[in-house]
Design a protein around this motif. Structure first.
Motif, PDB file in Angstrom:
ATOM      1  N   GLU A   1      70.139 114.753 122.717  1.00  0.00           N
ATOM      2  CA  GLU A   1      69.592 115.420 121.529  1.00  0.00           C
ATOM      3  C   GLU A   1      70.507 115.274 120.315  1.00  0.00           C
ATOM      4  OE1 GLU A   1      66.283 117.050 119.965  1.00  0.00           O
ATOM      5  OE2 GLU A   1      66.518 116.682 122.102  1.00  0.00           O
ATOM      6  N   ASN A   2      71.832 115.358 120.523  1.00  0.00           N
ATOM      7  CA  ASN A   2      72.743 115.244 119.378  1.00  0.00           C
ATOM      8  C   ASN A   2      72.665 113.859 118.725  1.00  0.00           C
ATOM      9  OD1 ASN A   2      74.158 114.085 121.659  1.00  0.00           O
ATOM     10  ND2 ASN A   2      76.017 114.176 120.445  1.00  0.00           N
TER      11      ASN A   2
ATOM     12  N   PHE B   1      71.621 110.845 114.077  1.00  0.00           N
ATOM     13  CA  PHE B   1      71.360 109.474 113.634  1.00  0.00           C
ATOM     14  C   PHE B   1      69.845 109.232 113.617  1.00  0.00           C
ATOM     15  CE2 PHE B   1      75.428 109.716 115.832  1.00  0.00           C
ATOM     16  CZ  PHE B   1      76.267 109.340 114.797  1.00  0.00           C
ATOM     17  N   PRO B   2      69.171 109.841 112.632  1.00  0.00           N
ATOM     18  CA  PRO B   2      67.706 109.824 112.649  1.00  0.00           C
ATOM     19  C   PRO B   2      67.079 108.488 112.284  1.00  0.00           C
ATOM     20  CG  PRO B   2      68.502 110.942 110.685  1.00  0.00           C
ATOM     21  CD  PRO B   2      69.709 110.606 111.511  1.00  0.00           C
TER      22      PRO B   2
ATOM     23  N   LEU C   1      75.345 106.276 121.168  1.00  0.00           N
ATOM     24  CA  LEU C   1      74.836 105.759 119.900  1.00  0.00           C
ATOM     25  C   LEU C   1      74.548 104.265 119.993  1.00  0.00           C
ATOM     26  CD1 LEU C   1      74.127 105.922 116.889  1.00  0.00           C
ATOM     27  CD2 LEU C   1      76.586 105.648 116.394  1.00  0.00           C
ATOM     28  N   ILE C   2      75.466 103.511 120.549  1.00  0.00           N
ATOM     29  CA  ILE C   2      75.258 102.065 120.704  1.00  0.00           C
ATOM     30  C   ILE C   2      74.068 101.807 121.619  1.00  0.00           C
ATOM     31  CG2 ILE C   2      76.271  99.955 121.657  1.00  0.00           C
ATOM     32  CD1 ILE C   2      79.006 101.037 120.616  1.00  0.00           C
ATOM     33  N   ARG C   3      73.971 102.572 122.674  1.00  0.00           N
ATOM     34  CA  ARG C   3      72.840 102.413 123.611  1.00  0.00           C
ATOM     35  C   ARG C   3      71.516 102.753 122.922  1.00  0.00           C
ATOM     36  NH1 ARG C   3      71.724 101.447 128.813  1.00  0.00           N
ATOM     37  NH2 ARG C   3      70.272 102.765 129.946  1.00  0.00           N
ATOM     38  N   ARG C   4      71.492 103.792 122.103  1.00  0.00           N
ATOM     39  CA  ARG C   4      70.268 104.153 121.380  1.00  0.00           C
ATOM     40  C   ARG C   4      69.890 103.061 120.366  1.00  0.00           C
ATOM     41  NH1 ARG C   4      68.548 107.737 117.208  1.00  0.00           N
ATOM     42  NH2 ARG C   4      69.879 106.425 115.961  1.00  0.00           N
ATOM     43  N   ASN C   5      70.893 102.488 119.689  1.00  0.00           N
ATOM     44  CA  ASN C   5      70.615 101.385 118.769  1.00  0.00           C
ATOM     45  C   ASN C   5      70.090 100.167 119.521  1.00  0.00           C
ATOM     46  OD1 ASN C   5      71.396 102.949 116.614  1.00  0.00           O
ATOM     47  ND2 ASN C   5      73.420 102.026 116.419  1.00  0.00           N
ATOM     48  N   ASP C   6      70.675  99.888 120.680  1.00  0.00           N
ATOM     49  CA  ASP C   6      70.179  98.794 121.521  1.00  0.00           C
ATOM     50  C   ASP C   6      68.747  99.069 121.976  1.00  0.00           C
ATOM     51  OD1 ASP C   6      72.612  97.542 121.225  1.00  0.00           O
ATOM     52  OD2 ASP C   6      73.341  98.041 123.240  1.00  0.00           O
ATOM     53  N   GLN C   7      68.464 100.320 122.286  1.00  0.00           N
ATOM     54  CA  GLN C   7      67.114 100.704 122.694  1.00  0.00           C
ATOM     55  C   GLN C   7      66.124 100.468 121.553  1.00  0.00           C
ATOM     56  OE1 GLN C   7      66.004 104.927 122.903  1.00  0.00           O
ATOM     57  NE2 GLN C   7      65.326 104.533 125.019  1.00  0.00           N
TER      58      GLN C   7
END
Length: 197
Positions: free
Chosen positions: A55-56, A61-62, A99-105
């Motif tokens: 969630e954070n 990082f919306p 964060l990197i994983r979410r950007n990769d996603q």
């Protein structure tokens, strides 16, 4: 990629000079040097599409799906001006990994047409699987690029985004200050292929 190629001929360079370099150029040169040692191995992303970011990360990082254009292409908005990535890159740890994983996603979902709207069970909402990208730099601060680690992470994101540029129909950069304009000019080889500037 330039710095990686340059590294292959370092033993042939006796000495060199950099003239008229300001701190931004110095930062980019140091950034390039840091890239040369990065591992070629990519993490296992087999479960990336289903992974749910903490969630954070979602709140700090919306980005969001804004809607669809007239051709039913998804419009994806990155509120990059609000992203304080420097805090996370300097701190490191699990938050940086997430964060990197979410950007990769995000990039993997573009590649896999995740954001496409379905008209019915068998048909996608548009004739192609392209997206529209809008990057909003409102609130972007100079301190974000004054960190070599953070600049490396940002440029790495653009490099990965380049891998799916054929899926981006068109894009816009909004609320870009002169600082952001200079950064984009320096990174124009990546950005030009992704967005129509």
């Amino acid at each position: 990629k330039f710095f990686e190629k340059l590294e292959s001929c370092y033993e042939k360079i006796a000495y060199g000079y950099i003239v008229n370099a300001n701190t931004l150029v110095d930062g980019l040169l140091n950034f390039g040097k840091g890239l040369m040692g990065r591992p070629e191995d990519e993490p296992d992303n087999s479960d990336l599409l289903k992974w749910m970011p903490p969630e954070n990360i979602i709140n700090t990082f919306p980005f969001y799906l804004s809607g669809y254009d007239y051709n039913n292409r998804p419009i994806l908005v990155l509120l990059w001006g609000k992203w304080d990535t420097r805090r996370v890159t300097e701190k490191g740890g699990q938050e940086l990994i997430d964060l990197i994983r979410r950007n990769d996603q995000f990039i993997e979902r573009i590649k896999k047409s995740y954001y496409q709207r379905r008209i019915n069970e068998s048909e996608m909402g548009s004739v192609d699987d392209e997206v529209v990208l809008l990057i909003d730099y409102d609130g972007f601060e100079l301190r974000q690029i004054q960190s070599q680690e953070n600049l490396r992470m940002m440029m790495n994101f653009f490099e990965k985004l380049e891998s799916c540029y054929e899926k981006i129909a068109y894009g816009y950069i909004v609320n870009a200050s002169s600082l952001v304009d200079e950064i984009l000019n320096l990174a124009s080889s990546l950005v030009d292929e992704i967005l129509n500037l």
